[in-house]
Write a protein that holds these residues in place. Structure first.
Motif, PDB file in Angstrom:
ATOM      1  N   ALA A 186       0.806  -1.086   0.040  1.00 56.04           N
ATOM      2  CA  ALA A 186      -0.039   0.123   0.003  1.00 56.04           C
ATOM      3  C   ALA A 186       1.047   1.231   0.199  1.00 56.04           C
ATOM      4  CB  ALA A 186      -0.970  -0.070   1.308  1.00 56.04           C
ATOM      5  N   SER A 187       0.638   2.155  -0.989  1.00 56.75           N
ATOM      6  CA  SER A 187       1.497   3.188  -0.852  1.00 56.75           C
ATOM      7  C   SER A 187       0.888   4.292  -0.052  1.00 56.75           C
ATOM      8  CB  SER A 187       1.822   3.760  -2.404  1.00 56.75           C
ATOM      9  OG  SER A 187       0.578   4.295  -3.310  1.00 56.75           O
ATOM     10  N   TYR A 237       8.597   0.360   3.390  1.00 53.91           N
ATOM     11  CA  TYR A 237       8.283   0.013   4.988  1.00 53.91           C
ATOM     12  C   TYR A 237       7.700  -0.973   5.091  1.00 53.91           C
ATOM     13  CZ  TYR A 237      10.194   4.980   5.716  1.00 53.91           C
ATOM     14  OH  TYR A 237      10.925   6.289   5.557  1.00 53.91           O
ATOM     15  N   PRO A 238       7.903  -1.957   6.311  1.00 56.05           N
ATOM     16  CA  PRO A 238       6.952  -2.882   6.738  1.00 56.05           C
ATOM     17  C   PRO A 238       5.705  -2.359   7.396  1.00 56.05           C
ATOM     18  CG  PRO A 238       8.972  -2.873   7.998  1.00 56.05           C
ATOM     19  CD  PRO A 238       9.313  -1.893   6.968  1.00 56.05           C
ATOM     20  N   LEU A 239       4.609  -2.905   7.456  1.00 57.17           N
ATOM     21  CA  LEU A 239       3.367  -2.486   7.930  1.00 57.17           C
ATOM     22  C   LEU A 239       3.693  -1.726   9.667  1.00 57.17           C
ATOM     23  CD1 LEU A 239       0.540  -2.073   7.739  1.00 57.17           C
ATOM     24  CD2 LEU A 239       0.043  -4.215   8.496  1.00 57.17           C
ATOM     25  N   VAL A 272       6.352   3.025  -0.216  1.00 54.58           N
ATOM     26  CA  VAL A 272       5.289   2.177  -0.216  1.00 54.58           C
ATOM     27  C   VAL A 272       5.483   1.100   1.056  1.00 54.58           C
ATOM     28  CG1 VAL A 272       4.705  -0.130  -1.568  1.00 54.58           C
ATOM     29  CG2 VAL A 272       5.338   1.943  -2.816  1.00 54.58           C
ATOM     30  N   ILE A 273       4.324   0.766   1.645  1.00 55.32           N
ATOM     31  CA  ILE A 273       4.412  -0.133   2.844  1.00 55.32           C
ATOM     32  C   ILE A 273       4.037  -1.464   2.228  1.00 55.32           C
ATOM     33  CG2 ILE A 273       3.166  -0.486   4.824  1.00 55.32           C
ATOM     34  CD1 ILE A 273       2.672   2.737   5.134  1.00 55.32           C
ATOM     35  N   THR A 274       5.082  -2.370   2.665  1.00 58.69           N
ATOM     36  CA  THR A 274       4.648  -3.890   2.251  1.00 58.69           C
ATOM     37  C   THR A 274       4.094  -4.307   3.467  1.00 58.69           C
ATOM     38  OG1 THR A 274       6.920  -4.293   3.074  1.00 58.69           O
ATOM     39  CG2 THR A 274       6.824  -3.866   0.832  1.00 58.69           C
ATOM     40  N   VAL A 275       3.088  -5.264   2.899  1.00 59.83           N
ATOM     41  CA  VAL A 275       2.216  -6.121   4.246  1.00 59.83           C
ATOM     42  C   VAL A 275       2.753  -7.362   4.077  1.00 59.83           C
ATOM     43  CG1 VAL A 275       0.108  -6.359   5.049  1.00 59.83           C
ATOM     44  CG2 VAL A 275       0.727  -4.328   3.706  1.00 59.83           C
ATOM     45  N   VAL A 335       4.071  -6.173  -7.146  1.00 58.26           N
ATOM     46  CA  VAL A 335       3.088  -5.561  -6.234  1.00 58.26           C
ATOM     47  C   VAL A 335       3.468  -4.288  -5.738  1.00 58.26           C
ATOM     48  CG1 VAL A 335       3.783  -6.844  -4.231  1.00 58.26           C
ATOM     49  CG2 VAL A 335       1.274  -6.614  -4.773  1.00 58.26           C
ATOM     50  N   VAL A 336       4.886  -3.988  -5.423  1.00 61.42           N
ATOM     51  CA  VAL A 336       5.203  -2.856  -4.834  1.00 61.42           C
ATOM     52  C   VAL A 336       4.958  -1.586  -5.888  1.00 61.42           C
ATOM     53  CG1 VAL A 336       7.213  -1.653  -4.182  1.00 61.42           C
ATOM     54  CG2 VAL A 336       6.633  -3.765  -3.180  1.00 61.42           C
TER      55      VAL A 336
END
Ligand SMILES: NC(=O)C1=CN([C@@H]2O[C@H](COP(=O)(O)OP(=O)(O)OC[C@H]3O[C@@H](n4cnc5c(N)ncnc54)[C@H](OP(=O)(O)O)[C@@H]3O)[C@@H](O)[C@H]2O)C=CC1
Length: 322
Positions: free
Chosen positions: A37-38, A297-299, A319-322, A121-122
């Motif tokens: 999610a950005s 960044y991680p969630l 972007v936040i990676t989940v 996905v990023v």
């Protein structure tokens, strides 16, 4: 599921990683297992609740949606009863009103399209809000045509990095404005000319532009007007302009005091449309547009991501990676 949750408006420290109930898709919704999610300056405004105008849409005293985040990419986990076009396992990207900084998000099916095969996905999560704003500003508001001169400020930022590439795809002669450290980046995006704002003020040169997309708005609007051709269009797009009503007061003042005509000054708010996201998917597939990813960044570090975005010096997207 885990999610970044905020119970009040405030600085990034209001965001906490919490366990919350996984949402259930309504008839027209899709439950997406979020891969990434950005975040962008608009998310920062919504988190802080300033300018106060944002509270009219997001909750007067506290945020109506506890989980922030608008852009997302991921895999369909489940679909509502009315959905036939998407199936569990499909890779999708798109936007939501809120709630994407989480392991799962419920999104209306109309807000989602398939992730182009050449995109991670990023990369896909980086696209929706910023690229849609760039596309709509240049195509719908300014009606950019081949051969026109287009200047983009904040050319190294989230919106600007897409705008430079999209304006080139439309056949314009593009000038990007950025700082010294980003000159090579902006040139690599296809800009024909790059103005280093630490050395040159573009409003004080002889060059005139048919379209100026001002994502930064540090110069007075009257000064920027001098850099327009007589029939040129300025699109102020920084969202800045005061704690209470944001950019509105600035625009009214410019119209009344600086004598801008309707044609010359066109503020806008992008409206996410599926058709526009499909247009972007085509530009991404053909390689005419490539997202620039600054950091991931991680969630659990969503607060740090928003802090970084709020500082206003990103190179492309966060972007936040989940
Ligand atoms: N109208 C709409 O619907 C939308 C509006 N927006 C708005 O668009 C604006 C831009 O968003 P976004 O691109 O994501 O922002 P970013 O924070 O990503 O962009 C900031 C960029 O601007 C550069 N910059 C800073 N100062 C200057 C300057 N004086 N001249 C040129 N470049 C400069 C920075 O580079 P450096 O660090 O090198 O200075 C950085 O790369 C935001 O204010 C946002 O609210 C966004 C989405 C939708």
């Amino acid at each position: 599921m885990r999610a970044a949750v905020q119970h009040r408006y405030g600085p990034p420290s209001v965001l906490e990683l919490s366990e919350v109930r996984r949402p259930l898709p309504g008839r027209g919704d899709v439950l997406v297992q979020v891969g990434a999610a950005s975040v962008h300056p608009g998310d920062y405004f919504v988190m802080t609740g300033e300018p106060y105008m944002v509270r009219l849409a997001f909750g007067l005293r506290r945020p109506r949606h506890g989980i922030p985040g608008r852009d997302l990419a991921g895999v369909v986990a489940a679909v509502g009863k009315d959905i036939t076009a998407l199936r569990p396992g499909d890779k999708v990207f798109g936007w939501s009103t809120a709630g994407t900084l989480a392991e799962y998000a419920c999104v209306p099916a109309d807000n989602l399209v398939s992730v182009p095969a050449n995109l991670s996905v990023v990369d896909a999560a980086a696209v929706p809000t910023s690229a849609l704003a760039a596309l709509q500003a240049l195509r719908e508001i300014a009606n950019v045509r081949p051969g026109q001169t287009v200047l983009v400020t904040g050319a190294s930022g989230g919106v600007g990095s897409f705008a430079v590439q999209i304006a080139k795809a439309f056949g314009a002669e593009v000038t990007g404005v950025c700082s010294t450290r980003n000159v090579d980046l902006v040139r690599s995006l296809g800009a024909d000319h790059v103005v280093d704002y630490t050395r040159t003020d573009f409003t004080r040169t002889e060059k005139r532009y048919d379209v100026i997309l001002d994502n930064v708005e540090v110069q007075p609007l009257a000064a920027v007007r001098r850099a327009l051709t007589p029939t040129g269009t300025l699109i102020p797009n920084s969202g800045r302009g005061g704690r209470w009503i944001g950019p509105l007061g600035r625009i009214v003042k410019a119209r009344v005091l600086s004598g801008f005509t309707r044609q010359q000054l066109k503020p806008f708010l992008s409206v996410e449309k599926r058709q526009d996201l499909l247009t972007l998917a085509d530009l991404l597939t053909t390689g005419q547009v490539t997202p620039v990813i600054d950091r991931t960044y991680p969630l659990g570090e969503a607060a740090d991501a928003l802090r970084y975005v709020g500082a206003g010096h990103t190179r492309g997207k966060v972007v936040i990676t989940v």
